[in-house]
Write a protein that holds these residues in place. Structure first.
Motif, PDB file in Angstrom:
ATOM      1  N   ARG A   1       0.833  -1.200   0.000  1.00  0.00           N
ATOM      2  CA  ARG A   1       0.000   0.000   0.000  1.00  0.00           C
ATOM      3  C   ARG A   1       0.879   1.266   0.000  1.00  0.00           C
ATOM      4  NH1 ARG A   1      -3.810  -0.097   4.918  1.00  0.00           N
ATOM      5  NH2 ARG A   1      -4.087  -2.220   4.184  1.00  0.00           N
TER       6      ARG A   1
ATOM      7  N   ALA B   1       2.263   1.827  -3.367  1.00  0.00           N
ATOM      8  CA  ALA B   1       1.262   2.366  -4.299  1.00  0.00           C
ATOM      9  C   ALA B   1       1.071   3.865  -4.069  1.00  0.00           C
ATOM     10  CB  ALA B   1      -0.065   1.627  -4.137  1.00  0.00           C
TER      11      ALA B   1
ATOM     12  N   SER C   1      -1.214   3.649  -9.769  1.00  0.00           N
ATOM     13  CA  SER C   1      -0.828   2.473  -8.995  1.00  0.00           C
ATOM     14  C   SER C   1      -2.045   1.743  -8.464  1.00  0.00           C
ATOM     15  CB  SER C   1       0.065   2.900  -7.834  1.00  0.00           C
ATOM     16  OG  SER C   1      -0.621   3.850  -7.038  1.00  0.00           O
ATOM     17  N   GLN C   2      -1.792   0.529  -8.036  1.00  0.00           N
ATOM     18  CA  GLN C   2      -2.841  -0.343  -7.504  1.00  0.00           C
ATOM     19  C   GLN C   2      -2.154  -1.259  -6.488  1.00  0.00           C
ATOM     20  OE1 GLN C   2      -4.385  -3.625 -10.002  1.00  0.00           O
ATOM     21  NE2 GLN C   2      -6.029  -2.239 -10.587  1.00  0.00           N
ATOM     22  N   ALA C   3      -2.728  -1.443  -5.319  1.00  0.00           N
ATOM     23  CA  ALA C   3      -2.157  -2.383  -4.352  1.00  0.00           C
ATOM     24  C   ALA C   3      -3.261  -3.247  -3.793  1.00  0.00           C
ATOM     25  CB  ALA C   3      -1.476  -1.629  -3.206  1.00  0.00           C
ATOM     26  N   PHE C   4      -2.991  -4.521  -3.649  1.00  0.00           N
ATOM     27  CA  PHE C   4      -3.998  -5.403  -3.053  1.00  0.00           C
ATOM     28  C   PHE C   4      -3.346  -6.627  -2.430  1.00  0.00           C
ATOM     29  CE2 PHE C   4      -4.002  -8.305  -6.736  1.00  0.00           C
ATOM     30  CZ  PHE C   4      -3.555  -7.471  -7.741  1.00  0.00           C
TER      31      PHE C   4
ATOM     32  N   PHE D   1      -6.147 -12.290  -1.707  1.00  0.00           N
ATOM     33  CA  PHE D   1      -7.439 -12.309  -1.033  1.00  0.00           C
ATOM     34  C   PHE D   1      -7.607 -13.576  -0.218  1.00  0.00           C
ATOM     35  CE2 PHE D   1      -8.445 -10.176  -5.252  1.00  0.00           C
ATOM     36  CZ  PHE D   1      -7.993  -8.955  -4.801  1.00  0.00           C
ATOM     37  N   GLY D   2      -7.684 -13.416   1.077  1.00  0.00           N
ATOM     38  CA  GLY D   2      -7.906 -14.619   1.862  1.00  0.00           C
ATOM     39  C   GLY D   2      -7.879 -14.365   3.340  1.00  0.00           C
ATOM     40  N   VAL D   3      -7.589 -15.409   4.060  1.00  0.00           N
ATOM     41  CA  VAL D   3      -7.627 -15.338   5.509  1.00  0.00           C
ATOM     42  C   VAL D   3      -6.189 -15.263   6.003  1.00  0.00           C
ATOM     43  CG1 VAL D   3      -8.600 -16.417   7.559  1.00  0.00           C
ATOM     44  CG2 VAL D   3      -9.599 -16.891   5.322  1.00  0.00           C
TER      45      VAL D   3
ATOM     46  N   LEU E   1      -6.381  -3.301 -15.572  1.00  0.00           N
ATOM     47  CA  LEU E   1      -6.231  -4.733 -15.311  1.00  0.00           C
ATOM     48  C   LEU E   1      -6.611  -5.080 -13.874  1.00  0.00           C
ATOM     49  CD1 LEU E   1      -5.227  -7.327 -16.751  1.00  0.00           C
ATOM     50  CD2 LEU E   1      -3.014  -6.927 -15.690  1.00  0.00           C
ATOM     51  N   ARG E   2      -7.474  -6.095 -13.721  1.00  0.00           N
ATOM     52  CA  ARG E   2      -7.918  -6.461 -12.372  1.00  0.00           C
ATOM     53  C   ARG E   2      -7.781  -7.943 -12.093  1.00  0.00           C
ATOM     54  NH1 ARG E   2      -9.473  -2.063  -9.673  1.00  0.00           N
ATOM     55  NH2 ARG E   2      -9.820  -0.313 -11.061  1.00  0.00           N
ATOM     56  N   GLU E   3      -7.010  -8.637 -12.920  1.00  0.00           N
ATOM     57  CA  GLU E   3      -6.760 -10.043 -12.606  1.00  0.00           C
ATOM     58  C   GLU E   3      -5.705 -10.096 -11.495  1.00  0.00           C
ATOM     59  OE1 GLU E   3      -5.131 -12.003 -16.101  1.00  0.00           O
ATOM     60  OE2 GLU E   3      -3.225 -10.985 -15.885  1.00  0.00           O
ATOM     61  N   GLN E   4      -5.521 -11.293 -10.919  1.00  0.00           N
ATOM     62  CA  GLN E   4      -4.481 -11.442  -9.908  1.00  0.00           C
ATOM     63  C   GLN E   4      -3.113 -11.356 -10.586  1.00  0.00           C
ATOM     64  OE1 GLN E   4      -5.648 -15.027  -7.758  1.00  0.00           O
ATOM     65  NE2 GLN E   4      -7.660 -14.115  -7.485  1.00  0.00           N
TER      66      GLN E   4
ATOM     67  N   TYR F   1       0.184 -12.958 -11.739  1.00  0.00           N
ATOM     68  CA  TYR F   1       0.715 -14.307 -11.985  1.00  0.00           C
ATOM     69  C   TYR F   1       2.219 -14.272 -12.261  1.00  0.00           C
ATOM     70  CZ  TYR F   1      -4.159 -15.558 -12.116  1.00  0.00           C
ATOM     71  OH  TYR F   1      -5.466 -15.739 -11.768  1.00  0.00           O
TER      72      TYR F   1
ATOM     73  N   TRP G   1     -15.201 -15.382  -0.616  1.00  0.00           N
ATOM     74  CA  TRP G   1     -14.694 -14.639  -1.757  1.00  0.00           C
ATOM     75  C   TRP G   1     -15.791 -14.143  -2.700  1.00  0.00           C
ATOM     76  CZ3 TRP G   1     -12.262 -18.602   0.749  1.00  0.00           C
ATOM     77  CH2 TRP G   1     -11.005 -18.305   1.282  1.00  0.00           C
TER      78      TRP G   1
ATOM     79  N   TYR H   1      -6.377  -0.951  -3.288  1.00  0.00           N
ATOM     80  CA  TYR H   1      -6.015   0.456  -3.067  1.00  0.00           C
ATOM     81  C   TYR H   1      -5.593   1.072  -4.383  1.00  0.00           C
ATOM     82  CZ  TYR H   1      -6.437  -0.285   1.883  1.00  0.00           C
ATOM     83  OH  TYR H   1      -6.964  -0.543   3.131  1.00  0.00           O
TER      84      TYR H   1
ATOM     85  N   THR I   1     -10.499  -5.904 -16.749  1.00  0.00           N
ATOM     86  CA  THR I   1      -9.615  -6.890 -17.379  1.00  0.00           C
ATOM     87  C   THR I   1     -10.051  -7.129 -18.830  1.00  0.00           C
ATOM     88  OG1 THR I   1      -9.334  -7.849 -15.193  1.00  0.00           O
ATOM     89  CG2 THR I   1      -8.565  -9.167 -17.040  1.00  0.00           C
TER      90      THR I   1
END
Lengths: 177, 381
Positions: free
Chosen positions: A19, A22, A32-35, A38-40, A60-63, A65, B118, B176, B276
């Motif tokens: 963060r 970014a 910029s984009q920070a994430f 996604f999980g526990v 772009l919003r894919e994970q 890779y 999710w 973010y 995307t």
């Protein structure tokens, strides 16, 4: 566009580092984009976080890779770096790059961030300090941008902000050598 | 003062809500919506938002308190996701039938089971028929802007319907990115004070929530359906006004067309998969492929005419549904098929992204490839 992977342990602050990076890139005039992955999250368990930096708006919003860069906050997690990294892997380690056993085409840079964090902060808080190494080695973000981002993220929480600024400067200097 | 900051989709929603000045915020936390009530309770605690925060004991109570707030005539807000939305199910149609212009943010998360925290759209899609307008967002900025537009649209007298502002759980709620936070005065100029006509007032007593016998119930629903039709007109109007004041727009507020002028094959998507898909369309265009994208910003009311006009000259259109009506197809696919029943264009539904499975470029490219080859829609696992 540049993609950066952060690898750390739950509680180490990898999500915060992505963060702050970014914010810093944005302060430098980039998008910029920070994430987080996604999980526990669990204390001590491996944690991934990501950052994207680009000159133009990021759709772009894919994970993530594969990435240009990886920042590994805990060297014992190196085997968990399953994504392909094309440019540089920055490792928080007191070893020399040639001592690191990793099957990768990327350059390996080792910086003893924990040592500097202990000296400057008094605790092994490496997440913010590690960004100093990233700035020095990749030049994708400025030290000035990072400092602005730290103030934004940590506010005026007293001595911790100053200590992190000192640590990031020291790591920047060390990694510039 | 205008501020440019890097914040999450959830923070963007909270910042926008603050500028819309709700008086009551009954909220119950649930992953991945929790960041929204957290931020709003911070605002209330710090005194920068003068509102009553009600720590309700469940989402059923959150929706009930939302109803109560509107019954006494104040602007209100709540946020939820997943099984929280499911627990609100009983109250949602009561809010819409009462014609209360409530706004709720949904951090879309699948509905258990099996338990899964999710993203997919099954929480909001399961409430498709409850008289709530549904708007989906692609970016944190769009989430911010849509909240402000939502109050404006919901409170139009000829609409008077509640709105769900949907952001993809994690894929947007926890991402973010740069957001421009607008000035309070400008937002006040765009969104006038809430001035309801039908409220509980002891000086002018009215009845809310009465039994509607068979001789009147039908007409209640008929009026809601008419209000949805009005929303199809009011959404583009509010959107144009927003664009002229703030300089940002998202198509006409109902749909946005990307590379559609000479497109032969197109995908319809909503939420973050739009972003995307934009990248994929740009890449395929460079290869000389005539592909396009229709962003479905508003799902309810369904923009049937816009879909017909943008799809009728295509060879094939595919839909990326992040939800499936088990035993049938994706909710958007069903609506698109119904809209295009008299057109020659082939329609194929693709189910993708269930329970947080990534909708990546590879899967989107696969959908385009199937469309071009004349194949059938599949589950893009």
């Amino acid at each position: 566009m540049k993609q950066i992977i952060f690898l750390g342990r739950g509680g180490q602050g990898a999500v915060t580092s992505s963060r702050v990076l970014a914010i810093a890139a944005f302060e430098d005039g980039k998008f910029s984009q920070a994430f987080p992955n996604f999980g526990v999250e669990r204390m001590g368990a491996p944690v991934r976080s990501y950052c994207r930096i680009d000159e133009k708006k990021i759709d772009l919003r894919e994970q993530v890779y594969d990435a240009e860069y990886a920042i590994v906050l805990d060297a014992t997690l190196l085997n968990g770096l399953i994504e392909s990294v094309s440019d540089t892997i920055i490792i928080n380690s007191n070893k020399k790059p040639e001592e690191i056993n990793l099957n990768t085409k990327a350059k390996i840079k080792c910086v003893d961030i924990t040592k500097i964090a202990l000296e400057e902060i008094g605790k092994p808080f490496v997440n913010i300090a590690a960004l100093g190494a990233f700035a020095a080695i990749t030049k994708e973000v400025s030290l000035n941008g990072l400092e602005k981002a730290i103030y934004q993220q940590m506010g005026s929480k007293g001595p911790m902000v100053e200590k992190n600024i000192n640590a990031i400067r020291k790591v920047f200097e060390d990694a510039s050598k | 003062m205008v501020k440019n900051v890097v914040i999450s989709g959830s923070d963007a929603i909270a910042e926008a809500v603050k500028l819309c000045k709700p008086k009551v915020c009954p909220m119950y936390p649930i992953t991945p919506s929790t960041l929204v009530p957290e931020k709003i309770s911070e605002f209330i605690n710090d005194g920068v938002l003068e509102a009553e925060m009600i720590n309700v004991e469940s989402e059923h109570s959150a929706a009930s308190a939302l109803f109560g707030a509107y019954a006494i005539g104040v602007r209100a807000f709540t946020a939820s996701a997943s099984n929280g939305i499911a627990l609100m199910h009983e109250i949602l149609p009561i809010i819409s039938a009462s014609r209360f212009p409530a706004v709720m943010s949904v951090a879309n998360r699948t509905i258990s089971g099996p338990i899964n925290i999710w993203n997919d759209h099954s929480d909001a899609m399961s409430e498709r028929d409850q008289g709530w307008i549904q708007m989906y967002c692609e970016s944190s900025q769009e989430a911010f802007d849509t909240i402000i537009m939502a109050y404006k649209i919901a409170e139009k007298e000829n609409v008077s319907l509640p709105i769900m502002v949907c952001i993809d759980g994690f894929s947007l709620s926890h991402v973010y990115e740069p957001v421009q936070i607008e000035d309070q005065k400008k937002v006040d100029a765009f969104l006038p004070k809430y001035n309801p006509k039908n409220i509980l007032d002891i000086k002018n007593p009215k009845t809310f929530g009465p039994i509607a016998f068979p001789n009147s119930f039908f007409e209640f629903h008929e009026q809601e359906q008419l209000a949805m039709k009005e929303a199809l007109k009011e959404i583009p109007l509010a959107h144009t006004e927003f664009a002229s004041m703030f300089g940002r727009k998202y198509g006409n507020g109902l749909i946005e067309l990307i590379e559609m002028k000479d497109a032969e094959y197109a995908l319809i998507a909503n939420g973050t998969s739009v972003g995307t898909t934009r990248v994929v369309v740009e890449e395929l265009r460079k290869e000389g492929k005539k592909v396009g994208l229709i962003k479905l910003k508003t799902f309810r009311p369904f923009p049937k005419e816009e879909i017909i006009n943008s799809c009728k000259n295509l060879k094939a259109v595919g839909i990326i549904d992040r939800h499936v009506s088990l035993g049938s197809e994706g909710a958007i696919t069903l609506d698109v098929k119904a809209a295009l029943k008299d057109e020659k264009v082939r329609v194929e539904g693709f189910i993708s992204g269930l329970g947080g499975r990534d909708i990546d470029k590879t899967r989107i490219k696969k959908a385009f490839e199937i469309l071009e080859k004349g194949g059938k829609g599949i589950w893009l696992k």
